[in-house]
Design a protein around this motif. Structure first.
Motif, PDB file in Angstrom:
ATOM      1  N   VAL A   2       0.802  -1.214   0.000  1.00  0.00           N
ATOM      2  CA  VAL A   2       0.000   0.000   0.000  1.00  0.00           C
ATOM      3  C   VAL A   2       0.839   1.270   0.000  1.00  0.00           C
ATOM      4  O   VAL A   2       0.287   2.358   0.050  1.00  0.00           O
ATOM      5  CB  VAL A   2      -0.946   0.025   1.218  1.00  0.00           C
ATOM      6  CG1 VAL A   2      -1.997  -1.041   1.082  1.00  0.00           C
ATOM      7  CG2 VAL A   2      -0.187  -0.143   2.523  1.00  0.00           C
ATOM      8  N   HIS A   3       2.169   1.171  -0.059  1.00  0.00           N
ATOM      9  CA  HIS A   3       2.942   2.393  -0.179  1.00  0.00           C
ATOM     10  C   HIS A   3       4.238   2.143  -0.935  1.00  0.00           C
ATOM     11  O   HIS A   3       4.734   1.028  -1.012  1.00  0.00           O
ATOM     12  CB  HIS A   3       3.199   3.054   1.181  1.00  0.00           C
ATOM     13  CG  HIS A   3       4.018   2.229   2.134  1.00  0.00           C
ATOM     14  ND1 HIS A   3       3.513   1.161   2.814  1.00  0.00           N
ATOM     15  CD2 HIS A   3       5.318   2.347   2.529  1.00  0.00           C
ATOM     16  CE1 HIS A   3       4.448   0.650   3.602  1.00  0.00           C
ATOM     17  NE2 HIS A   3       5.552   1.330   3.434  1.00  0.00           N
ATOM     18  N   TYR A   4       4.760   3.232  -1.485  1.00  0.00           N
ATOM     19  CA  TYR A   4       5.917   3.185  -2.366  1.00  0.00           C
ATOM     20  C   TYR A   4       7.215   3.058  -1.564  1.00  0.00           C
ATOM     21  O   TYR A   4       7.347   3.640  -0.482  1.00  0.00           O
ATOM     22  CB  TYR A   4       5.936   4.465  -3.199  1.00  0.00           C
ATOM     23  CG  TYR A   4       7.180   4.695  -4.000  1.00  0.00           C
ATOM     24  CD1 TYR A   4       7.331   4.109  -5.258  1.00  0.00           C
ATOM     25  CD2 TYR A   4       8.201   5.511  -3.529  1.00  0.00           C
ATOM     26  CE1 TYR A   4       8.475   4.333  -6.012  1.00  0.00           C
ATOM     27  CE2 TYR A   4       9.347   5.742  -4.272  1.00  0.00           C
ATOM     28  CZ  TYR A   4       9.474   5.141  -5.510  1.00  0.00           C
ATOM     29  OH  TYR A   4      10.610   5.368  -6.251  1.00  0.00           O
ATOM     30  N   ALA A   5       8.166   2.312  -2.112  1.00  0.00           N
ATOM     31  CA  ALA A   5       9.488   2.194  -1.503  1.00  0.00           C
ATOM     32  C   ALA A   5      10.542   2.238  -2.605  1.00  0.00           C
ATOM     33  O   ALA A   5      10.287   1.849  -3.758  1.00  0.00           O
ATOM     34  CB  ALA A   5       9.606   0.898  -0.711  1.00  0.00           C
ATOM     35  N   LEU A   6      11.730   2.697  -2.249  1.00  0.00           N
ATOM     36  CA  LEU A   6      12.880   2.710  -3.155  1.00  0.00           C
ATOM     37  C   LEU A   6      14.079   2.188  -2.375  1.00  0.00           C
ATOM     38  O   LEU A   6      14.390   2.697  -1.295  1.00  0.00           O
ATOM     39  CB  LEU A   6      13.145   4.127  -3.680  1.00  0.00           C
ATOM     40  CG  LEU A   6      14.208   4.281  -4.764  1.00  0.00           C
ATOM     41  CD1 LEU A   6      13.969   5.563  -5.564  1.00  0.00           C
ATOM     42  CD2 LEU A   6      15.631   4.297  -4.217  1.00  0.00           C
ATOM     43  N   VAL A 243      20.566  -4.472  -8.115  1.00  0.00           N
ATOM     44  CA  VAL A 243      21.276  -3.363  -7.473  1.00  0.00           C
ATOM     45  C   VAL A 243      20.320  -2.310  -6.940  1.00  0.00           C
ATOM     46  O   VAL A 243      20.711  -1.457  -6.121  1.00  0.00           O
ATOM     47  CB  VAL A 243      22.270  -2.702  -8.445  1.00  0.00           C
ATOM     48  CG1 VAL A 243      23.274  -3.728  -8.959  1.00  0.00           C
ATOM     49  CG2 VAL A 243      21.555  -2.026  -9.609  1.00  0.00           C
ATOM     50  N   GLY A 244      19.087  -2.333  -7.387  1.00  0.00           N
ATOM     51  CA  GLY A 244      18.105  -1.374  -6.907  1.00  0.00           C
ATOM     52  C   GLY A 244      16.730  -1.670  -7.476  1.00  0.00           C
ATOM     53  O   GLY A 244      16.589  -2.361  -8.488  1.00  0.00           O
ATOM     54  N   TRP A 245      15.720  -1.166  -6.792  1.00  0.00           N
ATOM     55  CA  TRP A 245      14.341  -1.338  -7.250  1.00  0.00           C
ATOM     56  C   TRP A 245      13.473  -0.265  -6.606  1.00  0.00           C
ATOM     57  O   TRP A 245      13.834   0.328  -5.597  1.00  0.00           O
ATOM     58  CB  TRP A 245      13.794  -2.736  -6.900  1.00  0.00           C
ATOM     59  CG  TRP A 245      13.757  -3.034  -5.418  1.00  0.00           C
ATOM     60  CD1 TRP A 245      14.744  -3.602  -4.684  1.00  0.00           C
ATOM     61  CD2 TRP A 245      12.690  -2.744  -4.502  1.00  0.00           C
ATOM     62  NE1 TRP A 245      14.369  -3.698  -3.363  1.00  0.00           N
ATOM     63  CE2 TRP A 245      13.112  -3.178  -3.222  1.00  0.00           C
ATOM     64  CE3 TRP A 245      11.430  -2.170  -4.631  1.00  0.00           C
ATOM     65  CZ2 TRP A 245      12.306  -3.045  -2.089  1.00  0.00           C
ATOM     66  CZ3 TRP A 245      10.618  -2.035  -3.509  1.00  0.00           C
ATOM     67  CH2 TRP A 245      11.065  -2.475  -2.256  1.00  0.00           C
ATOM     68  N   ASP A 246      12.301  -0.032  -7.227  1.00  0.00           N
ATOM     69  CA  ASP A 246      11.311   0.819  -6.587  1.00  0.00           C
ATOM     70  C   ASP A 246       9.921   0.381  -7.015  1.00  0.00           C
ATOM     71  O   ASP A 246       9.749  -0.289  -8.030  1.00  0.00           O
ATOM     72  CB  ASP A 246      11.552   2.306  -6.895  1.00  0.00           C
ATOM     73  CG  ASP A 246      11.172   2.716  -8.308  1.00  0.00           C
ATOM     74  OD1 ASP A 246      11.225   1.857  -9.225  1.00  0.00           O
ATOM     75  OD2 ASP A 246      10.831   3.888  -8.508  1.00  0.00           O
ATOM     76  N   GLY A 247       8.935   0.734  -6.192  1.00  0.00           N
ATOM     77  CA  GLY A 247       7.560   0.379  -6.492  1.00  0.00           C
ATOM     78  C   GLY A 247       6.762   0.071  -5.248  1.00  0.00           C
ATOM     79  O   GLY A 247       7.180   0.380  -4.121  1.00  0.00           O
ATOM     80  N   CYS A 248       5.628  -0.557  -5.450  1.00  0.00           N
ATOM     81  CA  CYS A 248       4.684  -0.845  -4.361  1.00  0.00           C
ATOM     82  C   CYS A 248       4.453  -2.341  -4.171  1.00  0.00           C
ATOM     83  O   CYS A 248       3.506  -2.739  -3.483  1.00  0.00           O
ATOM     84  CB  CYS A 248       3.355  -0.149  -4.635  1.00  0.00           C
ATOM     85  SG  CYS A 248       3.461   1.648  -4.647  1.00  0.00           S
ATOM     86  N   LEU A 249       5.294  -3.167  -4.774  1.00  0.00           N
ATOM     87  CA  LEU A 249       5.172  -4.624  -4.659  1.00  0.00           C
ATOM     88  C   LEU A 249       6.493  -5.167  -4.138  1.00  0.00           C
ATOM     89  O   LEU A 249       7.520  -5.075  -4.823  1.00  0.00           O
ATOM     90  CB  LEU A 249       4.836  -5.227  -6.025  1.00  0.00           C
ATOM     91  CG  LEU A 249       4.724  -6.749  -6.098  1.00  0.00           C
ATOM     92  CD1 LEU A 249       3.492  -7.232  -5.329  1.00  0.00           C
ATOM     93  CD2 LEU A 249       4.656  -7.223  -7.546  1.00  0.00           C
TER      94      LEU A 249
END
Length: 399
Positions: A2-6, A243-249
């Motif tokens: 339910v919320h974005y992360a990076l 090495v990196g990711w972002d999103g809500c899943l």
């Protein structure tokens, strides 16, 4: 989610070039739900996430299901399934307790050896940690776990369990995605003020988990027309190369101690205890709480008929007021099927009057299709439970 992360390093604009320190182009992977029309995350790999070099059959543990017929309520003693107390693999050692086409419930007592790399391509997993601690290593990063955690792992997320001590794991495996009940969410997906938990209570990976390797095997659970099967895919490189990711899943934990119980002057219905939902099933938890405070309240549940669902209660800790005299204790499961009215043991009703708190912890799964018994459910059954309300069973006359 339910919320974005990076986490880690991502480019300022999605779907554009992203290079490592040496100038090498990183490979972007979009992991998304529901045909990319729901939650998703973008992951940036050093290698090629599709590069497999072998595929072989993984013979799953016994997945057969036996109908609950003739119909009766059941008591299953999960702690009897692993009498030595520990040692099974956290993934391949799971024993199937109950299931239907929407959800399957398994149980395992682990040692401290890590599981193989694992991917559930059937649905999301919600694993309740009855006891123990360790780490779930994932393609998104590492997620520590401890007693009382729900560990939520999205469908098709590569991961492995690394216990730091023997752990008791109660695995709820969906054939769909799991998330907070919709009534707890705003139209934009934020947890609302009346929800019994909030985003601060959810804990995901904090940094990338990079690993090297060649010809790395991943155990994959997936579906065919014949049912749920297993495959061992061998990848040219290690899946943990993000090495990196972002999103809500992404995988995350929620500890049951952070659940704020909803109480009232009279007995509240089971939906107030809900914590997650999937397609055709819900997950609830019953936590230590102040109980009904009307002067004539009856704190234990009223008798109720689940006309549309089967109810599975896993008793984790505490003293169960409504079940006294039934044989149920810590480590027990009760299965109360649709079509059968159930409720407290007769002596428990009067005994509960005037009680101000229940010191109990339980995890409940309600399903909207009948549950059938797995091999572990059959092996763990207490055959006397169905007759505990009457005090006598088949062939026994009234005394």
């Amino acid at each position: 989610m339910v919320h974005y992360a990076l986490v880690g390093h991502v480019p300022p604009k999605r779907h554009t070039q992203h290079r490592d320190a040496g100038g090498g182009l990183l490979r972007e992977e979009l992991m998304g739900e529901e045909g990319f029309s729901s939650d998703s995350s973008l992951l940036y790999h050093r290698g090629v996430p599709s590069a497999i070099v072998d595929s072989a059959v993984w013979e799953l543990p016994d997945q057969r299901l036996t109908p609950n017929h003739p119909l009766k309520p059941r008591h299953l003693r999960l702690h009897s399934l692993f009498p030595d107390g520990a040692g099974a693999d956290p993934v391949t050692g799971r024993r199937l307790v109950l299931g239907n086409t929407d959800v399957r419930i398994s149980y395992v007592v682990t040692g401290t050896a890590p599981s193989p790399l694992y991917r559930n391509a059937v649905g999301d997993e919600c694993v309740f940690v009855e006891a123990g601690s360790g780490t779930v290593e994932t393609v998104f990063g590492a997620v520590p776990y401890r007693s009382g955690d729900y560990v939520l792992v999205p469908r098709a997320c590569d991961h492995r369990w690394v216990p730091s001590e023997p752990s008791r794991l109660y695995a709820i495996e969906g054939a769909s995605h799991l998330g907070p009940p919709k009534r707890y969410l705003s139209r934009h997906g934020q947890l609302l003020e009346h929800a019994p938990y909030c985003e601060r209570d959810l804990h995901g990976p904090r940094e990338p988990l990079l690993a090297e390797g060649q010809d790395v095997e991943v155990f994959v659970k997936h579906r065919t027309s014949a049912g749920i099967v297993g495959t061992r895919l061998t990848y040219a490189g290690h899946p943990f190369d993000v090495v990196g990711w972002d999103g809500c899943l992404y995988p995350h934990t929620f500890n049951v101690a952070e659940f704020e119980p909803i109480t009232g002057r009279v007995h509240q219905p089971p939906p107030v205890h809900q914590v997650f939902e999937g397609r055709n099933f819900v997950v609830c938890n019953f936590v230590p709480r102040k109980v009904d405070y009307h002067p004539l309240a009856i704190p234990v549940p009223y008798y109720h008929s689940n006309v549309d669902s089967d109810e599975v209660m896993f008793y984790v800790a505490g003293d169960y007021e409504a079940r006294k005299g039934s044989g149920i204790d810590v480590g027990s499961i009760s299965l109360h099927p649709g079509g059968h009215a159930h409720g407290p043991q007769p002596s428990a009703i009067e005994a509960s009057l005037g009680v101000e708190r229940f010191e109990e912890l339980a995890v409940m799964v309600d399903t909207f299709a009948p549950l059938e018994l797995g091999e572990a459910g059959i092996a763990a059954e207490d055959p006397a439970y169905a007759w505990s309300w009457a005090g006598r069973g088949p062939g026994l006359s009234r005394s």
